[in-house]
Design an enzyme around this catalytic site. Structure first.
Site, PDB file in Angstrom:
ATOM      1  N   ASP A 242      -6.687  -2.594   3.621  1.00 54.80           N
ATOM      2  CA  ASP A 242      -5.551  -3.685   3.280  1.00 54.80           C
ATOM      3  C   ASP A 242      -5.668  -5.046   3.720  1.00 54.80           C
ATOM      4  O   ASP A 242      -4.704  -5.957   3.499  1.00 54.80           O
ATOM      5  CB  ASP A 242      -4.160  -3.257   3.592  1.00 54.80           C
TER       6      ASP A 242
ATOM      7  N   ASP B  53       0.663  -1.095   0.060  1.00 56.14           N
ATOM      8  CA  ASP B  53       0.060  -0.102  -0.131  1.00 56.14           C
ATOM      9  C   ASP B  53       0.907   1.264   0.015  1.00 56.14           C
ATOM     10  O   ASP B  53       2.024   0.968   0.184  1.00 56.14           O
ATOM     11  CB  ASP B  53      -0.723   0.123   1.332  1.00 56.14           C
TER      12      ASP B  53
ATOM     13  N   ASP C  69      -1.482  -0.723   6.063  1.00 55.69           N
ATOM     14  CA  ASP C  69      -1.669  -0.013   7.389  1.00 55.69           C
ATOM     15  C   ASP C  69      -3.137   0.117   7.787  1.00 55.69           C
ATOM     16  O   ASP C  69      -3.480   0.204   8.965  1.00 55.69           O
ATOM     17  CB  ASP C  69      -1.035   1.107   7.661  1.00 55.69           C
TER      18      ASP C  69
END
Length: 1176
Positions: free
Chosen positions: A865, A425, A861
């Protein structure tokens, strides 16, 4: 008695959308049907109707076992493993006459191994049990029959109970909120335990119950709730409250989840709806996806190979036993001492096939030592200890947030050393997710001289000298100014009140007024310092309010109907207090992508203030702003290229009649109780958010985390491919890629997008089928062209980067194109997926994992995700600003992206090497031991007679060879952590699986067979035909067994010493201690009565120790056995070294040169080779 209710902001009036007002939805019509059948009799849990429903109690248990099922269930878990099941069968058969040893000698090690694993399971389960006991015995106040609240334990709650929860207490069950200490029944809830998010959520009671504000108010309270059945959806609740003859829709805004905490609210009243395992948090307590490392999966195959070997040698032995047995009567009683004419069924020359079958069963038990009984428990112990080292690594500790690395599972330690592809990410993972206001555009004029890291990378690529000088001046200015979180703006034209001298001062004033007023933040004043901080819904919003404050528009107070600012008045040149009456808030949502407030200023002007995403705002601007809009669009594009997040700021003035007309329409929409209420409210809001006057745009920076570019560069040097999957715009993602060293100047970019004139024309026509067909064809063509570019550049050093947006990705992930996309992507050095949804993140991860068959690692985080982390072979959670949900759903958690470098290149490499060496060594030592039994049986006419005392057999894997291999798995290092980081190509040993491939595994097995042959044949040929002791006695069966066993113990432990690269006192203690323990055992066991010790009675003290031949033969046999491996490693290191061999030799040569002081040409050459190796 309850204290006075808090008169504060009435959010029910402040907010305008359905986030605080329940509305009837399609689901409400299903109340009473399947899936919506739960009935709660409020404040009447003892009624016959409620009791008849027999809902679960509030007692919860998260344990795997209980007192009754621990032993049977744990035993079942243990014997699901093939090796353990085999030893259980052997133990059962050992009670029969077929066993070559007593049952106790096989049961003892089995009990030790199974018992140790069961004890570990029991300890882990007991910890969970203690947490359950603590939770079940927490106290809560419940309304009783005497019309007073009394304390009871959580586990005593029942559906329908009325409870009172105080500030900072956890909710004991899923509750329906009735009222709170606030006038309009709002309360603040922290859901960190559920989703990891630290920002507070606001819940709102129904107006009809919010007036129940005293304990005494509930004396006559009776109501019925009909709602959905228990389910795991944390973000939905559908129900209806029947009270005073009326029905009221219930939604998530009235629902308080178990294990969330009451914050900033003195108390709330609620009714228990779901209890115990029916609560949503317990419905979500499913086991995470079961992940097994590649080594573990291969280990199962190796066990099958060993079983095949076991069966093969048993068949060979049984065949020859049958042939020899049959010949015993045909060759004139050749083995007359066995009495073949008078024997049992187990040895009957007249029925050789049956005798061979019984021998086969005996051989399966005898050669069972080919299967390492302690392998699984040893691996588990080693992995747990490896996890401890990961958790305690000070170099992965983030002091700023007091967060160490955390291995949430120990099953995947070695998998960290085999990662081929990282899928990451961006926001909060590569960046800090801590927003700083750095630039803005006001009526076409750009303000802000600060350079972002992305801009610096951009300037470096373009060779822009002006930008470099700007960066230098900005750095100097930044150093002289006090650092303010959320504000990193530097422009003397606006700072220190200088904006009043600008030609467009009135527009600047309006711009920052919008930032100071258009938000939902709440100011908090420190009573000691007077400093104001803001509680905002997002870091972006906090940055806007702080920027407005720093530039002269300080938001300092919010009341029920007013927002007050300290403003810098450009006419009078001083600060004044200006109140604004707050009329409406049209809040931000993911669908609207904008937020508006309607206020009335001191001059009685009605103003609509709005900020939002450019894609939604420009279409709502007035037509006469086209010139400014064009300039602003160009500036927004530049901001995006600089990696900045942008919002458009606009306003318009309203007339009293216009507002009155709109309010009537808006009120009708809000009070609608049909399923399309939300759509009507949004349509009404959309009507007034039109003909806006453009003020400008904001640009906030989400800075790269410290060390990200260096980490990505190092990981790339190790051969790991890195993909970034983000929701950002393509321009932003590309420039972030350059800033973090993912993209390089020498890379050719393959961009796949649907932004073409042909697609745009079709979108205007609105033919969805034609759009989908054309889009699919366009993506297919672009992928084909990309593959052609790569194939045409084969043999050159050109590197490629693939960049694809989310819209294109939705077509590229179709069944017809996904393989072509994967083939293109894996041949690129870097991949960036832009505008990706959480589902697309998981789908891309699955495609890479399944398509390549190599180890994938996902890192993120946020809650968006989680799917990606669970889909990947390894999920790494960043415990960052977006909460802990990603970290809680991960396999490993770290606080900063840069720690991934050490986690993989150091711990990953070490764990892979240690586990690989450990397993190979396990098979080596067991094959060495097991095949000496086979050679001895061949010498003894395949009689089934073991070469060793049965307790020698039993303790081999448990005491004499197990501890050194555990020490190898925990402590060994081929190179130091510093060298692992200096030579990232060393990591490729794990990716290419050079230490645990089939040739290496079979090579260790072959080494075991060779060692067994040397030990057996050297021992037998050296002692059988000559005197063993001074009195002329020859060697007997007991002494032969001790000599071979001694040679084996010495050999396998010395082999361990040769294999270890990094010695500690623990390794020395375990290796030489295991050898010493063998002699101690012989002395102690040999001193016991011969009825127990049998062939071991005084064998060392009286027979072996006094004989010099015993010690000399042991020395020569051990040296001879180790010599082939020593020669092989010498030749390999010299002529075909592995990467770690080369690094070790370089270090040794460099150390020798430095110690001799030869800083000459040779030293320079070594340093040159060292540099080349580190850059390989």
């Amino acid at each position: 008695m309850t204290g006075p209710r808090r008169r504060h902001i009435r959010f029910s009036r402040l907010y305008s959308f359905s986030c605080f007002k329940s509305s009837y939805r399609d689901e409400h019509s299903q109340i009473g049907q399947k899936g919506f059948s739960r009935i709660v009799y409020c404040n009447d849990p003892d009624s016959h109707e409620q009791l008849a429903l027999r809902y679960r109690s509030n007692y919860v248990s998260t344990t795997k076992y209980n007192a009754f099922n621990f032993i049977p269930k744990s035993l079942f878990e243990q014997f699901r493993r093939v090796a353990n099941l085999y030893f259980l069968v052997v133990a059962c058969v050992s009670f029969s006459p077929l066993a070559p040893f007593t049952a106790a000698s096989i049961l003892a090690p089995l009990i030790v191994v199974i018992g140790a694993t069961m004890a570990k399971e029991g300890v882990e389960d007991w910890r969970r049990r203690k947490q359950d006991i603590e939770a079940n015995n927490r106290k809560v106040k419940v309304f009783g029959r005497d019309h007073h609240f009394y304390e009871t334990r959580w586990k005593g709650l029942r559906v329908g109970d009325l409870v009172k929860v105080y500030k900072d207490e956890y909710f004991p069950a899923d509750l329906m909120l009735l009222s709170s200490s606030y006038e309009d029944g709002i309360c603040y809830v922290e859901t960190t335990n559920l989703d990891g998010e630290t920002n507070l959520k606001v819940k709102h009671a129904l107006d009809i119950t919010s007036s129940l504000n005293e304990d005494s108010s509930f004396e006559q309270f009776q109501a019925v709730i009909k709602c959905e059945d228990p389910n795991e959806d944390l973000y939905s609740f559908v129900g209806t409250l029947y009270y005073d003859g009326m029905s009221y829709p219930l939604s998530l805004e009235q629902f308080l989840l178990r294990d969330s905490k009451l914050r900033n609210t003195d108390y709330v009243y609620g009714v228990v709806v779901f209890t115990g395992h029916d609560t949503k948090v317990m419905e979500n307590t499913t086991d995470p996806p079961s992940k097994r490392s590649k080594i573990e999966r291969k280990l199962d195959k190796i066990i099958y190979v060993l079983f095949s070997m076991l069966i093969s040698v048993s068949i060979v032995g049984s065949f020859f036993f049958g042939v020899i047995t049959e010949n015993d009567l045909q060759e004139g009683l050749r083995r007359w001492y066995l009495r073949p004419d008078h024997t049992t069924v187990f040895y009957d020359p007249r029925r050789p096939l049956l005798a061979a079958f019984f021998h086969f069963v005996t051989a399966l038990m005898l050669y069972g030592y080919l299967i390492p009984i302690s392998l699984y428990v040893s691996i588990e112990m080693v992995k747990v200890l490896q996890s401890v080292f990961i958790n305690q690594d000070i170099d992965m500790y983030y002091e700023e947030m007091d967060r160490p690395a955390h291995a949430r599972t120990s099953n995947l330690n070695e998998e960290l050393g085999q990662v081929d592809t990282i899928l990451s990410d961006k926001t909060g993972t590569l960046t800090c997710n801590s927003m700083d206001f750095v630039k803005c555009s006001i009526r076409g004029v750009a303000y802000g001289h600060g350079m972002t890291e992305v801009e610096k990378a951009l300037a470096k690529r373009k060779g822009d000298a002006i930008l470099d000088s700007e960066a230098a001046s900005y750095d100097n200015g930044d150093a002289s100014r006090k650092s303010i979180k959320g504000f990193n703006f530097n422009d003397t034209r606006l700072m220190n009140g200088n904006w009043v001298n600008e030609h467009n001062a009135d527009m600047i004033q309006k711009f920052f007024r919008v930032l100071a007023l258009c938000h939902t933040a709440i100011p908090e004043v420190d009573q000691e310092t007077g400093e104001i901080t803001y509680e905002a819904e997002s870091p972006d919003e906090a940055a806007f309010v702080i920027a407005a404050r720093e530039l002269g528009f300080e938001f300092f107070e919010r009341t029920q109907s007013n927002i007050s600012l300290h403003e810098w008045d450009h006419k009078s040149g001083r600060k004044i207090d200006r109140p604004y009456r707050l009329l409406h808030v049209l809040e931000f949502s993911s669908a609207r992508k904008r937020m508006s407030v309607i206020v009335k200023n001191a001059e009685d002007q009605l103003l609509l203030l709005c900020k939002g995403a450019d894609s939604f705002m420009f279409e709502r601007l007035a037509k006469d702003t086209s010139d400014v809009a064009a300039i602003t669009k160009d500036q927004i594009k530049r901001y995006a290229e600089a990696g900045l997040r942008t919002l458009v700021v606009a306003y318009r003035e309203l007339t009293e009649d216009e507002l009155e007309t709109w309010e009537g329409e808006f009120l009708n929409a809000r009070t609608t109780v049909t399923a399309d209420r939300d759509a009507l409210v949004e349509a009404a809001a959309d009507k007034i958010e039109r003909d806006l006057i453009l003020l400008g745009a904001t640009a906030v920076e989400d800075k790269l985390q410290k060390g990200v570019p260096e980490c990505i560069e190092k990981l790339g040097s190790s051969g790991i491919k890195i993909w970034v999957i983000t929701g950002d715009k393509m321009e932003t993602a590309i420039n972030i890629g350059y800033a973090c060293s993912l993209l390089r100047e020498d890379m050719k970019q393959i961009v796949i997008t649907l932004e073409s004139s042909e697609i745009s024309e079709l979108e205007k026509e609105g033919d969805k089928e034609a759009i989908a067909k054309a889009s699919s064809a366009s993506i297919s063509k672009q992928i084909r062209e990309g593959r052609l570019q790569i194939s045409s550049s084969e043999g050159t050093s050109v590197a490629f980067a693939l960049i694809i947006d989310g819209k294109s990705l939705s077509f590229a992930l179709s069944k017809t194109l996904e393989n072509s996309l994967l083939d293109l992507a894996v041949n690129c050095s870097a991949v960036i997926c832009c505008r990706s949804t959480p589902k697309q993140k998981a789908l891309v991860t699955r495609l890479v994992k399944m398509g390549t068959g190599k180890t994938t690692l996902a890192i993120g985080d946020g809650a968006n995700d989680v799917g990606m982390l669970q889909e990947a072979d390894i999920g790494i959670g960043i415990s960052g600003v977006e909460g802990m949900q990603a970290a809680m759903s991960s396999d490993f958690s770290i606080a900063q992206f840069r720690f991934l470098e050490r986690l993989l290149l150091v711990h990953g490499h070490w764990c892979y090497r240690r586990i690989s060496m450990m397993i190979c060594y396990f098979f080596y030592k067991n094959i060495t031991f097991g095949f000496t039994l086979f050679w001895f049986e061949a010498r003894a006419s395949f009689s089934g007679q073991p070469a060793y005392n049965e307790w020698y057999l039993a303790f081999y894997n448990v005491f004499f060879t197990s501890l050194p291999v555990i020490a190898l798995g925990v402590f060994d290092q081929d190179v130091s952590a510093r060298l692992c980081l200096k030579y990232p190509r060393l990591y490729q040993e794990g990716v290419q699986d050079v230490l645990f491939n089939w040739p290496r595994i079979l090579g260790w097995m072959l080494n075991g067979v060779l060692c067994s042959m040397i030990i057996f044949f050297f021992t037998t040929n050296s002692v059988l035909h000559q005197a063993f002791r001074r009195d002329g006695q020859v060697l007997d069966y007991e002494v032969l067994g001790v000599m071979m066993y001694t040679s084996i113990v010495w050999t396998v432990n010395c082999q361990m010493a040769l294999s270890i690269n990094y010695f500690t006192w623990i390794q020395h203690f375990f290796i030489w201690g295991s050898i010493a323990f063998w002699y101690i055992f012989l002395i102690i066991y040999g001193a016991i009565s011969p009825r127990i010790s049998t062939t071991a009675f005084q064998v060392l003290v009286e027979a072996c120790a006094p004989s010099p031949f015993y010690w000399l033969a042991t020395l020569l046999i051990v040296v001879s056995t180790l010599l082939p491996y020593f020669l092989y490693r010498t030749v390999q290191t010299e002529f075909s070294p592995m990467i770690h061999d080369t690094i070790q030799r370089r270090r040794l040569e460099a150390s020798a040169v430095e110690s001799s002081g030869e800083l000459s040409l040779k030293a320079g050459k070594l340093r040159e080779e060292d540099t080349l190796l580190s850059k390989q």
